[in-house]
Design an enzyme around this catalytic site. Structure first.
Site, PDB file in Angstrom:
ATOM      1  N   TYR A 163       0.837  -1.200   0.000  1.00 20.39           N
ATOM      2  CA  TYR A 163       0.000   0.000   0.000  1.00 20.39           C
ATOM      3  C   TYR A 163       0.866   1.242   0.000  1.00 20.39           C
ATOM      4  O   TYR A 163       2.021   1.241   0.442  1.00 20.39           O
ATOM      5  CB  TYR A 163      -0.975  -0.027   1.178  1.00 20.39           C
ATOM      6  CG  TYR A 163      -0.621   0.874   2.345  1.00 20.39           C
ATOM      7  CD1 TYR A 163      -1.403   1.990   2.643  1.00 20.39           C
ATOM      8  CD2 TYR A 163       0.486   0.612   3.160  1.00 20.39           C
ATOM      9  CE1 TYR A 163      -1.093   2.817   3.717  1.00 20.39           C
ATOM     10  CE2 TYR A 163       0.797   1.438   4.238  1.00 20.39           C
ATOM     11  CZ  TYR A 163       0.009   2.534   4.509  1.00 20.39           C
ATOM     12  OH  TYR A 163       0.324   3.358   5.553  1.00 20.39           O
ATOM     13  N   TYR A 191       9.483  -1.467   4.035  1.00 21.02           N
ATOM     14  CA  TYR A 191       8.973  -0.137   4.399  1.00 21.02           C
ATOM     15  C   TYR A 191       9.747   0.936   3.648  1.00 21.02           C
ATOM     16  O   TYR A 191      10.981   0.904   3.599  1.00 21.02           O
ATOM     17  CB  TYR A 191       9.112   0.086   5.910  1.00 21.02           C
ATOM     18  CG  TYR A 191       8.440   1.346   6.412  1.00 21.02           C
ATOM     19  CD1 TYR A 191       7.117   1.329   6.834  1.00 21.02           C
ATOM     20  CD2 TYR A 191       9.119   2.567   6.443  1.00 21.02           C
ATOM     21  CE1 TYR A 191       6.488   2.485   7.281  1.00 21.02           C
ATOM     22  CE2 TYR A 191       8.494   3.717   6.883  1.00 21.02           C
ATOM     23  CZ  TYR A 191       7.176   3.670   7.298  1.00 21.02           C
ATOM     24  OH  TYR A 191       6.562   4.810   7.726  1.00 21.02           O
ATOM     25  N   PHE A 248       3.443  10.047   4.214  1.00 15.56           N
ATOM     26  CA  PHE A 248       3.949   9.297   3.057  1.00 15.56           C
ATOM     27  C   PHE A 248       4.597   8.038   3.582  1.00 15.56           C
ATOM     28  O   PHE A 248       5.561   8.097   4.361  1.00 15.56           O
ATOM     29  CB  PHE A 248       4.992  10.108   2.269  1.00 15.56           C
ATOM     30  CG  PHE A 248       5.675   9.292   1.181  1.00 15.56           C
ATOM     31  CD1 PHE A 248       5.298   9.429  -0.136  1.00 15.56           C
ATOM     32  CD2 PHE A 248       6.690   8.383   1.494  1.00 15.56           C
ATOM     33  CE1 PHE A 248       5.919   8.669  -1.131  1.00 15.56           C
ATOM     34  CE2 PHE A 248       7.309   7.623   0.509  1.00 15.56           C
ATOM     35  CZ  PHE A 248       6.914   7.766  -0.806  1.00 15.56           C
ATOM     36  N   GLU A 249       4.088   6.900   3.163  1.00 10.35           N
ATOM     37  CA  GLU A 249       4.796   5.651   3.376  1.00 10.35           C
ATOM     38  C   GLU A 249       4.296   4.650   2.349  1.00 10.35           C
ATOM     39  O   GLU A 249       3.139   4.673   1.931  1.00 10.35           O
ATOM     40  CB  GLU A 249       4.639   5.109   4.800  1.00 10.35           C
ATOM     41  CG  GLU A 249       3.253   4.682   5.199  1.00 10.35           C
ATOM     42  CD  GLU A 249       3.202   4.088   6.618  1.00 10.35           C
ATOM     43  OE1 GLU A 249       4.098   4.391   7.435  1.00 10.35           O
ATOM     44  OE2 GLU A 249       2.264   3.318   6.890  1.00 10.35           O
ATOM     45  N   ILE A 250       5.211   3.803   1.920  1.00  7.77           N
ATOM     46  CA  ILE A 250       4.880   2.678   1.050  1.00  7.77           C
ATOM     47  C   ILE A 250       5.333   1.438   1.806  1.00  7.77           C
ATOM     48  O   ILE A 250       6.485   1.364   2.247  1.00  7.77           O
ATOM     49  CB  ILE A 250       5.589   2.769  -0.310  1.00  7.77           C
ATOM     50  CG1 ILE A 250       5.333   4.125  -0.967  1.00  7.77           C
ATOM     51  CG2 ILE A 250       5.115   1.645  -1.225  1.00  7.77           C
ATOM     52  CD1 ILE A 250       6.099   4.337  -2.268  1.00  7.77           C
TER      53      ILE A 250
END
Length: 364
Positions: A163, A191, A248-250
């Site tokens: 995500y 991460y 913001f993180e993926i």
């Protein structure tokens, strides 16, 4: 075909040729081998209220223009209230990708049974009186708890492996000329982040005490060589406040679904700090990454230009030019890596050179 005789025309044509060659050589700065047509099983996830649709249209235009018009990754919108037809129409029209809309289960946006509601209300008033940011907000606390350990449990999220968090009012400041999801998948990254910053310590006064209790109770869950040094320079005695700014993180969702993270969140949840203090999802995610992940499993997306109200990350040099960035990397009022608050980013780079004995997770 011979060059025109005019010196001016020859100069212009040669200059254009050099610019084209430069762009060709400097367009991609991420090493991975894409397979034609391959995409990750991934989505953008957006926690939003119905009134956020205007700001979200801007956010979606940013990410669509800079990246997603080439990939059409789907969106998952989540709300503690039913989405209005206006919200759905105004967001669906911004993308050709599939869009999902879901309501958050009541049990994920309410007080768990072990929380003393009056004590929580008293603590909110105390923090508000002290001027703590969002100190008096009840809904903000529900949001932080949900983003910390519950969003990935929503039924709509079960179908996805990765995500990318998206929020209202953000900006993407550079083109993204590759697929970060596939980059993470091929490099086994769990991460990804772009801004690291210090926490407001008056929002988390006892968080690290709870983390130390967890480490003492579950030493078997903590690998010997993790990234603890980044959040604790004294081998686990105290928290230095560094965290990845999680707006913001993926992430690889298997990290959040893991036994380690599940037990960590459940432990913190029962400590009560989401309601008695104002524990945020950013320090919770970051401390978990530091405890459970090794350095190579966490990636700084330095090439992604990103702005969230307050701070931005702005690439520089060849990356700035090739990716058509519009930000100023030297702006000390916005660019986090040029400000004192951005020291956490630079300190992350020091982590690989730190002796293993200093990075070993201590148990207390």
């Amino acid at each position: 075909m011979p060059l025109p005789r005019s010196p001016l025309v020859r100069y212009v044509l040669l200059a254009v040729g050099f610019v084209g060659l430069y762009a060709l050589l400097h367009t991609s700065y991420i090493s991975y081998s894409p397979i034609s047509g391959e995409r990750a099983n991934a989505c953008f996830t957006v926690l939003a209220r119905n009134q956020d649709w205007r700001d979200l249209r801007d956010s979606m235009k940013q990410i669509e223009d800079r990246f997603n018009h080439r990939y059409n990754y789907p969106y998952v919108f989540l709300n503690d209230q039913p989405f209005s037809s206006e919200f759905i129409n105004m967001t669906q029209s911004m993308t050709n990708a599939k869009v999902y809309y879901g309501q958050i289960p009541t049990e994920h946006w309410s007080y768990p049974g072990w929380i003393d509601k009056q004590k929580a209300a008293d603590r909110r008033k105390e923090m508000k009186d002290k001027g703590v940011m969002y100190g008096g907000s009840e809904s903000y606390r529900h949001m932080c708890r949900f983003e910390s350990g519950l969003f990935f449990k929503h039924p709509l999220m079960q179908q996805f492996d990765y995500y990318w968090r998206l929020e209202p009012g953000i900006k993407y400041l550079c083109d993204i000329n590759y697929d970060p999801f596939m980059y993470m998948k091929q490099h086994k990254i769990r991460y990804g982040w772009t801004i690291a910053i210090y926490e407001l310590m008056d929002t988390v006064p006892t968080l690290w005490d709870s983390v130390k209790k967890f480490m003492a109770a579950h030493p078997e869950l903590i690998p010997e060589h993790n990234s603890l040094w980044w959040v604790s320079r004294d081998n686990g005695t105290s928290y230095n406040g560094c965290h990845f700014w999680s707006n913001f993180e993926i992430a690889d969702l298997s990290f959040y679904r893991s036994e380690q993270y599940s037990k960590f969140f459940d432990f913190l949840d029962h400590e009560g700090g989401f309601f008695y203090e104002r524990w945020g999802d950013a320090p919770v995610h970051s401390i978990a990454a530091a405890l459970f992940l090794q350095k190579e499993q966490v990636h700084w997306f330095r090439d992604i230009g990103y702005y969230h109200p307050g701070w931005q990350h702005c690439p520089s040099g060849d990356t700035w030019l090739a990716n058509r960035c519009t930000c100023d990397p030297n702006d000390k009022s916005k660019t986090i890596t040029n400000a004192d608050w951005g020291k956490c980013s630079h300190q992350w780079e020091l982590l690989p050179n730190t002796p293993p004995s200093q990075r070993k997770a201590a148990v207390y």
